[in-house]
Design a protein around this motif. Structure first.
Motif, PDB file in Angstrom:
ATOM      1  N   PRO B 249       0.813  -1.212   0.000  1.00 27.25           N
ATOM      2  CA  PRO B 249       0.000   0.000   0.000  1.00 27.25           C
ATOM      3  C   PRO B 249       0.852   1.270   0.000  1.00 27.25           C
ATOM      4  O   PRO B 249       1.894   1.286   0.630  1.00 27.25           O
ATOM      5  N   ASN B 250       0.343   2.228  -0.689  1.00 32.38           N
ATOM      6  CA  ASN B 250       1.025   3.509  -0.818  1.00 32.38           C
ATOM      7  C   ASN B 250       2.512   3.352  -1.126  1.00 32.38           C
ATOM      8  O   ASN B 250       3.354   3.960  -0.480  1.00 32.38           O
ATOM      9  N   ASN B 251       2.812   2.512  -2.113  1.00 35.87           N
ATOM     10  CA  ASN B 251       4.169   2.349  -2.632  1.00 35.87           C
ATOM     11  C   ASN B 251       5.157   1.730  -1.651  1.00 35.87           C
ATOM     12  O   ASN B 251       6.359   1.795  -1.882  1.00 35.87           O
ATOM     13  N   ARG B 266       2.545   0.749 -18.251  1.00 35.61           N
ATOM     14  CA  ARG B 266       1.293   1.377 -17.845  1.00 35.61           C
ATOM     15  C   ARG B 266       1.222   2.821 -18.316  1.00 35.61           C
ATOM     16  O   ARG B 266       0.209   3.269 -18.803  1.00 35.61           O
ATOM     17  N   TYR B 267       2.336   3.542 -18.149  1.00 37.83           N
ATOM     18  CA  TYR B 267       2.312   4.952 -18.526  1.00 37.83           C
ATOM     19  C   TYR B 267       2.911   5.187 -19.915  1.00 37.83           C
ATOM     20  O   TYR B 267       3.003   6.311 -20.373  1.00 37.83           O
TER      21      TYR B 267
ATOM     22  N   ARG C 430      -1.477   6.807 -14.457  1.00 35.54           N
ATOM     23  CA  ARG C 430      -0.738   7.438 -13.364  1.00 35.54           C
ATOM     24  C   ARG C 430      -1.696   7.936 -12.282  1.00 35.54           C
ATOM     25  O   ARG C 430      -1.508   7.685 -11.092  1.00 35.54           O
ATOM     26  N   ARG C 433      -3.165   5.294 -10.177  1.00 41.14           N
ATOM     27  CA  ARG C 433      -2.233   4.751  -9.193  1.00 41.14           C
ATOM     28  C   ARG C 433      -2.067   5.696  -8.003  1.00 41.14           C
ATOM     29  O   ARG C 433      -2.095   5.276  -6.850  1.00 41.14           O
ATOM     30  N   TYR C 434      -1.921   6.965  -8.303  1.00 44.41           N
ATOM     31  CA  TYR C 434      -1.685   7.901  -7.206  1.00 44.41           C
ATOM     32  C   TYR C 434      -2.950   8.131  -6.385  1.00 44.41           C
ATOM     33  O   TYR C 434      -2.872   8.435  -5.193  1.00 44.41           O
ATOM     34  N   ASP C 437      -2.950   5.342  -4.017  1.00 42.10           N
ATOM     35  CA  ASP C 437      -1.990   5.646  -2.951  1.00 42.10           C
ATOM     36  C   ASP C 437      -2.620   6.594  -1.933  1.00 42.10           C
ATOM     37  O   ASP C 437      -2.461   6.419  -0.722  1.00 42.10           O
TER      38      ASP C 437
END
Lengths: 280, 301, 469
Positions: B249-251, B266-267, C430, C433-434, C437
């Motif tokens: 979670p959260n990187n 993805r990007y 992006r 994803r953020y 988060d």
């Protein structure tokens, strides 16, 4: 020779040894058991609380469902053929190169060897696109060539073979040369036969690699008739409806051949891996 | 495919002298390597110096690298990767050494059975591994929390807590690769001469002292080998965070390879992804070099 | 010795199998897949010539849409799962109009399909099919980075169909110039699936839940009475509920001009509701898709707010719970407020390297604008059409036994028509994803929603160069 006291400690040590190892085995094998349970039960069972730990009666049905979605026999054969072909050629290439790196001194040897080793460090995602482009330019998309060739010169295998080849006594090679044997004959008749354990070890690594290789076959193989097991299994995991029984069936099937391969070669493997580097 | 694999037959003996032979031996490997590794590596290296907007590519110099060194997510990924590396590799290798020593015991029967049982995790297909671990580690109905509840432990958010998510990855990787390393180390153990142990026994050294004075030093080259391989593997760690935690979670479980994948696939920023890859390669190369120096490469030369 | 025998045996078998393999490829002519491989081989042999041919064909085709007799060719379509199956089933009906077009549908897993698509685009269009499925929220991502990869459907006349779809859906199909690069297929009008027995046990009436405040209150009652939580959220990986709520409030990650809007007052309001739900102990933190499905079928949660496609999942994974599920609309943020939102949905695009743009377009047009294939996809696979005229079909009014005898399809049709547009943009991945988060930050680390969303906005701005509102 053995006193009673010694006998007692031996038994105690045996008990300790087996207890430790069996706990280890349970931890290591439990997920497989769980997978097998999944393969014999209907899809929803995997969610049940408390967890169902007994085999069910859906084995045949799961297989039938799996076979309806994926031509599982065909896919297994594809995977086996690809992995064996890859393993055979890759072992040959690696042992020839490893032999040269270990037993000859020639210009550029260390530089070339070092470059090969560097390749182990490159994350595979980054070469994916240029490699795909290359395959497209060559017109090889959707062929097994495209699956096999890129990793055929497998740096880790070359490294392992070189380590092992170093244990071959140079005198043995010299003796063969004196007898008038050519360099290739020496390699095939003298070197390779003494390297069986190492060959087995490397073969296992290579077979494992190709058997589980996923992303590359996925992108280069277009035709579902040509799919390998990991690619076919992955296609079963979609967004909204997942049949776990079927997938567990497929994954159970996918571990069998590699287990057999390991079983066949493991004795050699164990005495072969890195044998050379230690003896020195 | 076959052309490269078949060596020129021995008939052309004139050309194949001990001087030229090595070139014939390495030729297939080197040719394949140039075409299928060097070429893609160089072209992705070039990518890392370019930038692309709406499908139009232009030269960008070091822009991608500059951006990388100012990117806090990259540092986060670096931090996560190294945390996992520093904790996981020593744990795994310790367990592997202990297992290998146990497996090497003369008292043990059915050695093949144990060897296969421990090696199995390394040969699982990724898809199976993914689903099995996802469901087993589930906070609410996973088997792991269920089993822990027997001994009165509260459910743990294995994949959804910044700390436990890292722990889960470490457990998963350790599960998958310990047996593999154990098998390699076991091979090393079996090559240690029994004479050494007998001599030590006569000198009155106990099992534990034998382990530290004979086994470990003798095993050093192989330990180094497994350490370097595990380090490379962990620095490139992708499968587990991709499947189990998606970097969250959260990187907190974002690894360098996963960050690379996200940027590229993805990007669609392949240029930036390539830059990440080459910084990673440099880190791996440096670290492997240091390991070999520190642990001492007895094996070379 | 053993190993040599083994090696020999394997070499021999490889030889044999390889020979078989070779034959297979050649002999498979009757089978579509084999024919495809051959076609590829031929195409590759004359790559350049063919490429030129393609371009010309592409140009010629402009404005010339649709004399069935001229249109021919073999078309490969990528899709996943039930969507692939529903396209497969449409082939027969299609061929009645276009007998000379062969359609080969390849069923590829969803993530796998995207990986292949991305690699193919990045490598200049190699190895791609003629038609592919893409989810609506990912379209802009692909349009932005690979603008030349798509056939402009407007040039084939797709603009004529624009009025057949909800405005929000049609808008998402277009590139910056207003041209259709994709044809709308299914949509995900959102609703709250709820477990009837749990509601009854707690004495909660679903009709009384009109606002999110009501929803939290009902959830608390249900938790007290039954021990079940209210909603499953995959906290660190998916912000589905947040997106539905933003859509309800007329906002999204980006505004209609493409500026970052993820930290707008509305977004903060939405995230705050999620925070309230979590604080009240009503959120089951589920791991991934499997976890969500498990929570649903195990009575861990009493409701699942999701897109309509979740109906199929429930029927599939919990067949024994027939009659125990029902649906109500998303609660509003204030009484009488908007209760319509969308989550998910997918579309068909024709890819520009196709050798048969006419035939490919014909299939896309047939599949997305005719009621028959769309109704079949709904009734057989629960894929909810965006083609508005289908909503008049009596099927929508039918009571669904599984869903407590409610006519849930008409409820969803109603939601679909009222949904506000969302601008996904090429930086959706992006932002997604953020946002996840940020959600993890709010729920797991107790960061205030505004702060977490500001941070996400800052990060997106940094990486994309977009302006923040």
């Amino acid at each position: 020779m053995m006193t009673n006291k010694n006998k007692g400690t031996v038994i105690l040590r045996k008990v300790g040894l087996y207890t430790a190892l069996i706990i280890g085995v349970l931890l290591s094998m439990f997920p497989f058991y769980w997978m097998f349970i999944g393969a014999t039960n209907p899809s929803g069972e995997i969610f049940s609380i408390p967890p169902n730990l007994l085999p069910g009666d859906h084995l045949v049905e799961n297989f039938r469902n799996l076979n309806d979605n994926v031509n599982i026999i065909r896919v297994m054969i594809n995977s086996i053929v690809i992995a064996l072909t890859f393993t055979f050629f890759s072992v040959m290439i690696a042992s020839a190169a490893g032999y040269a790196f270990a037993k000859y001194s020639f210009k550029g040897r260390d530089a070339i060897f070092f470059t090969l080793l560097l390749a182990i460090m490159i994350p595979y995602h980054v070469t994916l696109i240029p490699l795909f482009q290359l395959m497209a330019d060559l017109g090889w998309l959707n062929t097994y060539r495209a699956v096999l060739l890129p990793n055929l010169a497998y740096p880790f295998a070359i490294f392992l073979m070189r380590q092992n080849m170093r244990s071959i006594p140079t005198s043995l090679l010299e003796a063969a040369r004196v007898d008038g044997a050519g360099e290739f004959k020496i390699f095939f008749r003298v070197v390779l036969p003494t390297m069986k354990p190492a060959l087995a070890a490397v073969a296992i690594f290579l077979f494992m690699f190709q058997w589980n290789n996923f992303l590359w076959p996925l992108v280069v193989l277009g035709d579902s008739d040509m799919y390998t097991l990991p690619v076919a299994l992955s296609s079963l995991v979609g967004m909204s409806r997942i049949d776990y029984g079927q997938i567990m069936m497929g994954t159970t099937l996918s571990t069998l051949p590699i287990m057999i391969f390991f079983l066949l070669l493991q004795r050699q493997f164990i005495s072969g891996i890195l044998g050379g580097s230690v003896k020195e | 495919m076959n052309d490269t694999a078949k060596k020129p037959a021995g008939k052309k003996r004139k050309f194949v002298t001990p001087k030229t032979a090595p070139y014939f031996f390495i030729a297939p490997a080197v040719l394949l390597f140039i075409v299928f590794t060097i070429y893609p590596v160089v072209s992705s290296l070039i990518l890392s110096f370019q930038t692309s907007t709406a499908g139009v590519t232009s030269f960008a110099g070091l822009d991608n690298y500059r951006r990388l060194f100012a990117d806090d997510l990259f540092y986060q990924a670096l931090f996560n990767t190294f945390t996992i590396l520093i904790v996981q590799v020593p744990i795994m290798l310790t367990i592997a050494v202990v297992l290998a020593v146990l497996m090497n015991s003369a008292l043990l029967k059915m050695r093949s059975f144990f060897r296969i049982a421990f090696f199995m995790p390394a040969i699982t297909a990724l898809v199976a591994y993914a689903i099995v671990f996802m469901i087993m580690l589930d906070e609410n109905y996973g088997f792991v929390n269920y089993a822990l509840s027997w001994i009165g432990i509260e459910p743990i958010a294995w994949l959804n807590h910044p700390f436990w998510a890292k722990v889960s990855l470490i457990i998963a990787i350790t599960w998958r690769w310990t047996g593999y390393n154990m098998v390699i180390l076991l091979a090393g153990l079996q090559n240690i001469s029994q004479d050494l142990y007998e001599a030590a026994s006569i000198d009155g050294a106990g099992k534990v002292r034998q382990f530290f004075s004979i086994t470990l030093p003798q095993l050093k080259p192989i330990l180094l080998f497994t350490a370097v391989l595990s380090t490379i593997g962990t620095l490139q760690l992708f499968d587990e965070p991709f499947i189990l935690t998606n970097g969250g979670p959260n990187n907190s479980t974002l690894t360098i390879s996963l960050y690379l994948y996200l940027n590229g696939f993805r990007y669609f920023d392949f240029n930036y992804a390539s830059a990440i890859a080459y910084v990673l390669v440099v880190i791996i190369a440096l670290l492997s070099f240091i390991q070999m120096k520190v642990l001492g490469d007895d094996d070379d030369k | 010795m053993k190993i040599w025998k083994l090696t020999l045996a394997s070499v021999a078998s490889i030889g044999l199998l390889a020979a078989c393999g070779g034959n297979d490829e050649g002999n498979n002519g009757g089978n579509n897949a084999g024919a495809d491989a051959n076609a590829n081989a031929n195409a590759n042999a004359e790559t350049e010539a063919n490429d030129e041919g393609n371009n010309e064909a592409g140009n010629d085709s402009e404005g010339n849409n649709g004399e069935a007799a001229d249109v021919s060719g073999e078309i490969t379509v990528w899709g996943w799962n039930v969507a692939a199956a529903s396209m497969e089933e449409a082939v027969e009906g299609f061929q009645e109009q276009y007998p000379d077009v062969d359609i080969v549908v390849e069923d590829i897993g969803r993530e796998d399909l995207y990986d292949r698509l991305t690699v193919g685009f990045a490598a200049g269009g190699s190895g791609l099919p003629d038609i592919t499925m893409i989810e609506t929220d990912r379209l802009d991502n692909y349009f932005g980075e690979f603008p030349d990869g798509f056939v402009n459907l407007s040039e084939h006349g797709y603009d004529d169909h624009e009025s057949k779809f909800p405005e929000a859906k049609a808008a998402a199909m277009k590139n910056a110039d207003g041209d259709f690069l994709a044809a709308p297929w299914d949509i995900g009008p959102a609703g709250v699936f709820y477990n009837v027995p749990l509601f009854e046990e707690a004495g909660v009436n679903a009709d009384d839940i009109e606002t999110w405040d009501d929803f939290v209150e009902a959830g608390t009652t249900i938790l007290d009475e039954t021990g079940s939580q209210m909603v499953p959220i995959d906290i660190s990986n998916d912000d589905a509920l947040f997106r539905m709520m933003m859509n309800q409030l007329g906002t999204y990650y980006f505004d209609e001009d493409g500026n970052i809007d993820i930290h707008s007052d509305e977004a903060v309001q939405a995230m705050s509701v999620i925070q309230d739900l979590h604080a009240a102990g009503l959120v089951a933190n589920t791991d991934g898709w499997d976890g969500t499905v498990t929570a649903t079928v195990n009575n861990t949660v009493a409701t699942v707010p999701f897109g309509v496609w979740y109906a199929g999942t429930i029927t599939d994974q919990a067949p024994e719970q027939e009659g125990e599920w029902d649906v109500f609309k998303l609660p509003a943020f204030e009484e009488g407020g908007n209760r319509d939102a969308n989550l998910g949905g997918s579309d068909l695009s024709v890819l520009s390297h196709t050798e048969h743009p006419e035939a490919a377009y014909a299939f896309v047009e047939y599949f997305t604008t005719e009621t028959e294939p769309q109704m079949n996809a709904l009734s057989e696979y629960g894929l909810f059409p965006s083609l508005v005229e289908t909503y008049d079909d009596p099927y929508f009014e039918e009571e669904q036994e599984f869903f407590n005898n409610s006519p849930i399809w008409s409820l969803f049709a109603d939601v679909a028509e009222g949904t506000l547009p969302a601008n996904y943009t090429s930086d959706y991945a992006r932002a997604f994803r953020y946002a996840s988060d940020a959600q993890a930050n709010v729920l797991l680390s107790e960061t205030p929603p505004a702060e977490a969303l500001e941070e996400a906005a800052g990060r997106i701005a940094n990486e994309t160069g977009r302006d923040q509102n």
